[in-house]
Design an enzyme around this catalytic site. Structure first.
Site, PDB file in Angstrom:
ATOM      1  N   HIS A 138     -28.862  59.425 -61.365  1.00  0.00           N
ATOM      2  CA  HIS A 138     -28.508  57.987 -61.272  1.00  0.00           C
ATOM      3  C   HIS A 138     -27.801  57.616 -62.573  1.00  0.00           C
ATOM      4  O   HIS A 138     -28.437  57.444 -63.611  1.00  0.00           O
ATOM      5  CB  HIS A 138     -29.773  57.140 -61.093  1.00  0.00           C
ATOM      6  CG  HIS A 138     -29.491  55.677 -60.915  1.00  0.00           C
ATOM      7  ND1 HIS A 138     -30.052  54.922 -59.914  1.00  0.00           N
ATOM      8  CD2 HIS A 138     -28.709  54.809 -61.616  1.00  0.00           C
ATOM      9  CE1 HIS A 138     -29.636  53.675 -59.995  1.00  0.00           C
ATOM     10  NE2 HIS A 138     -28.815  53.581 -61.041  1.00  0.00           N
ATOM     11  N   HIS A 181     -24.401  55.379 -64.487  1.00  0.00           N
ATOM     12  CA  HIS A 181     -23.267  54.446 -64.465  1.00  0.00           C
ATOM     13  C   HIS A 181     -22.237  54.923 -65.481  1.00  0.00           C
ATOM     14  O   HIS A 181     -22.554  55.045 -66.668  1.00  0.00           O
ATOM     15  CB  HIS A 181     -23.722  53.032 -64.838  1.00  0.00           C
ATOM     16  CG  HIS A 181     -24.695  52.458 -63.862  1.00  0.00           C
ATOM     17  ND1 HIS A 181     -24.301  51.692 -62.783  1.00  0.00           N
ATOM     18  CD2 HIS A 181     -26.039  52.563 -63.775  1.00  0.00           C
ATOM     19  CE1 HIS A 181     -25.370  51.335 -62.091  1.00  0.00           C
ATOM     20  NE2 HIS A 181     -26.443  51.862 -62.665  1.00  0.00           N
ATOM     21  N   LYS A 236     -25.175  54.046 -51.882  1.00  0.00           N
ATOM     22  CA  LYS A 236     -26.089  53.215 -52.673  1.00  0.00           C
ATOM     23  C   LYS A 236     -26.154  51.802 -52.108  1.00  0.00           C
ATOM     24  O   LYS A 236     -25.125  51.137 -51.980  1.00  0.00           O
ATOM     25  CB  LYS A 236     -25.596  53.165 -54.124  1.00  0.00           C
ATOM     26  CG  LYS A 236     -26.365  52.208 -55.044  1.00  0.00           C
ATOM     27  CD  LYS A 236     -27.748  52.714 -55.380  1.00  0.00           C
ATOM     28  CE  LYS A 236     -28.548  51.709 -56.197  1.00  0.00           C
ATOM     29  NZ  LYS A 236     -28.147  51.623 -57.576  1.00  0.00           N
ATOM     30  N   HIS A 277     -31.512  50.216 -54.619  1.00  0.00           N
ATOM     31  CA  HIS A 277     -32.040  49.407 -55.722  1.00  0.00           C
ATOM     32  C   HIS A 277     -33.086  48.494 -55.090  1.00  0.00           C
ATOM     33  O   HIS A 277     -32.743  47.497 -54.461  1.00  0.00           O
ATOM     34  CB  HIS A 277     -30.923  48.598 -56.390  1.00  0.00           C
ATOM     35  CG  HIS A 277     -31.407  47.789 -57.551  1.00  0.00           C
ATOM     36  ND1 HIS A 277     -30.921  47.925 -58.831  1.00  0.00           N
ATOM     37  CD2 HIS A 277     -32.375  46.832 -57.633  1.00  0.00           C
ATOM     38  CE1 HIS A 277     -31.550  47.095 -59.640  1.00  0.00           C
ATOM     39  NE2 HIS A 277     -32.437  46.416 -58.941  1.00  0.00           N
ATOM     40  N   HIS A 334     -34.737  54.296 -59.673  1.00  0.00           N
ATOM     41  CA  HIS A 334     -35.360  53.806 -60.918  1.00  0.00           C
ATOM     42  C   HIS A 334     -36.664  53.056 -60.675  1.00  0.00           C
ATOM     43  O   HIS A 334     -36.782  51.881 -60.990  1.00  0.00           O
ATOM     44  CB  HIS A 334     -34.386  52.955 -61.733  1.00  0.00           C
ATOM     45  CG  HIS A 334     -33.570  51.951 -60.951  1.00  0.00           C
ATOM     46  ND1 HIS A 334     -34.140  51.033 -60.112  1.00  0.00           N
ATOM     47  CD2 HIS A 334     -32.241  51.743 -60.896  1.00  0.00           C
ATOM     48  CE1 HIS A 334     -33.189  50.304 -59.574  1.00  0.00           C
ATOM     49  NE2 HIS A 334     -32.028  50.719 -60.026  1.00  0.00           N
ATOM     50  N   ASP A 349     -30.212  56.103 -65.075  1.00  0.00           N
ATOM     51  CA  ASP A 349     -29.719  54.729 -64.961  1.00  0.00           C
ATOM     52  C   ASP A 349     -29.092  54.289 -66.277  1.00  0.00           C
ATOM     53  O   ASP A 349     -29.117  53.105 -66.633  1.00  0.00           O
ATOM     54  CB  ASP A 349     -30.829  53.751 -64.529  1.00  0.00           C
ATOM     55  CG  ASP A 349     -30.252  52.445 -63.979  1.00  0.00           C
ATOM     56  OD1 ASP A 349     -29.042  52.409 -63.680  1.00  0.00           O
ATOM     57  OD2 ASP A 349     -31.008  51.464 -63.866  1.00  0.00           O
TER      58      ASP A 349
HETATM   59  O1  DOR Z   1     -30.136  47.457 -65.849  1.00  0.00           O
HETATM   60  C1  DOR Z   1     -29.343  47.754 -64.958  1.00  0.00           C
HETATM   61  N1  DOR Z   1     -28.041  47.952 -65.202  1.00  0.00           N
HETATM   62  N2  DOR Z   1     -29.796  47.873 -63.706  1.00  0.00           N
HETATM   63  C2  DOR Z   1     -28.964  48.044 -62.673  1.00  0.00           C
HETATM   64  O2  DOR Z   1     -29.425  48.103 -61.576  1.00  0.00           O
HETATM   65  C3  DOR Z   1     -27.507  48.074 -62.874  1.00  0.00           C
HETATM   66  C4  DOR Z   1     -27.166  48.480 -64.220  1.00  0.00           C
HETATM   67  C5  DOR Z   1     -25.713  48.225 -64.574  1.00  0.00           C
HETATM   68  O3  DOR Z   1     -24.846  48.534 -63.758  1.00  0.00           O
HETATM   69  O4  DOR Z   1     -25.459  47.747 -65.670  1.00  0.00           O
HETATM   70 ZN    ZN Z   2     -28.297  51.775 -61.858  1.00  0.00          ZN
END
Ligand code: DOR
Ligand code: ZN
Length: 336
Positions: free
Chosen positions: A12, A14, A95, A134, A168, A240
């Site tokens: 997971h 980003h 997702k 999520h 998460h 995450d």
């Molecule tokens: O803290 C987070 N940041 N939780 C999420 O679900 C998304 C993520 C983000 O994309 O910044």
């Molecule tokens: Zn995330």
């Protein structure tokens, strides 16, 4: 004694786009063999063309060999079976975000009407495309995940052959749900293994530890640690890691997300060593994911860590990592 981890996976992650992608992609691609890439760009990744083009941008920004971005689509209940068939070879999972629950999730699902979701989820089930979720309602912030457990149960029961990944997880309630349904799995982040709400807001507010779902109570962290440290076969590491520029975190209206990609393996090693569970780290960061995601191919990469101090940089480009400026006890000494 050096510790080695083979083919670590971050299930997971980003990576964002443009300049931010160029800052963070080299960091994950250096120490991981692959990662599930979240689709919450603006606009979200929701067509085959989006997926192919984003994957290409990730590979171009990666700088290190032997790293596979496992692509995801942003779930929409309008995806038809024909569309899913046409995109199946390009995506590893889809997702689902509840609408408006976190960063760039405005186009997500509201209401969770099973009949509205059925055609897409049945098609995913038939095509063996896992569903990552999520799992938070829009209730009171500390209760959102526990309230969502009934939605996980509804989905797990209605779609028994659909692989559902509770992303998460942060609560004892989610850990307990894992064993009640054969088709529920979970990712666990580094930060939720390390912190509670006290670390975020118990003293001076710590914007770099603010994330969604928010860190919970000590007993929740204990429940997460228990399954992670023994590498429960249905849990896997998913950082995450969510980079935001420093000005978006240290501001009035702090963005949610903790940036952990460059420190994750070092801190996990220390945690598993401290608890005398180092023999389970390989399963938590690689083997479990390979068994759960039967549709991934994993490039070879061996990471060696040693007990040597590593001072975490104050920032990587514009992004402040977890433990910035602090000294960790384990360092990556070789990557092959
Ligand atoms: O803290 C987070 N940041 N939780 C999420 O679900 C998304 C993520 C983000 O994309 O910044
Ligand atoms: Zn995330």
């Amino acid at each position: 004694m050096p510790i080695t981890i083979n083919n670590p996976l971050d299930m997971h992650l980003h990576l964002r786009d443009a300049d931010m992608l160029k800052t963070v992609a080299p960091l994950s691609s250096e120490s991981f063999s692959g990662a599930i890439i979240m689709p919450n760009l603006v606009p979200p990744v929701s067509t085959k063309e989006d997926v192919i083009a984003y994957k290409k941008r990730i590979l171009n920004a990666s700088e290190h060999p032997n790293f596979t971005p496992y692509m995801t689509l942003f779930f929409k209940p309008t995806y038809s079976k024909e569309f899913l068939e046409s995109v199946k070879d390009e995506v590893t999972a889809i997702k689902l975000y509840p609408a408006g629950i976190t960063t760039n999730s405005e186009g997500g699902v509201s209401g969770f009407d099973v009949e509205e979701l059925r055609p897409t989820l049945e098609a995913m089930s038939e095509l063996n495309i896992p569903l990552c979720i999520h799992g938070e309602t829009n209730g009171f912030v500390m209760d959102r995940e526990a309230e969502f457990v009934s939605i996980y149960e509804m989905l797990a029961t209605n779609f028994p052959n659909l692989k559902i990944i509770m992303e998460h997880i942060t609560t004892k309630a989610s850990v307990e749900a894992l064993d009640r349904f054969k088709n529920l799995y979970a990712t666990i982040t580094l930060h939720h293994l390390m912190i509670t709400l006290d670390d975020v807001a118990g003293g001076m507010l710590q914007p770099h530890l603010f994330c969604k779902p928010i860190a919970k109570r000590p007993e929740d962290r204990e429940a997460l640690r228990k399954v992670a440290l023994k590498a429960h076969p249905k849990v896997m590491f998913g950082s995450d890691s969510a980079p935001h520029p420093q000005h978006a975190k240290e501001s009035c209206g702090c963005a949610a997300g903790v940036f952990t990609a460059p420190i994750a393996l070092q801190v996990l090693t220390e945690l598993f060593m401290e608890h005398s569970n180092i023999e389970n780290l390989q399963a938590f960061v690689s083997e479990n994911a390979k068994r759960i995601y039967t549709n991934i191919e994993v490039p070879n990469k061996t990471i060696t860590l040693e007990k040597k101090p590593f001072t975490v940089p104050n920032s990587y480009g514009e992004v402040v990592p977890m433990y910035a400026g602090e000294t960790l006890n384990y360092t990556i000494t070789a990557i092959q």
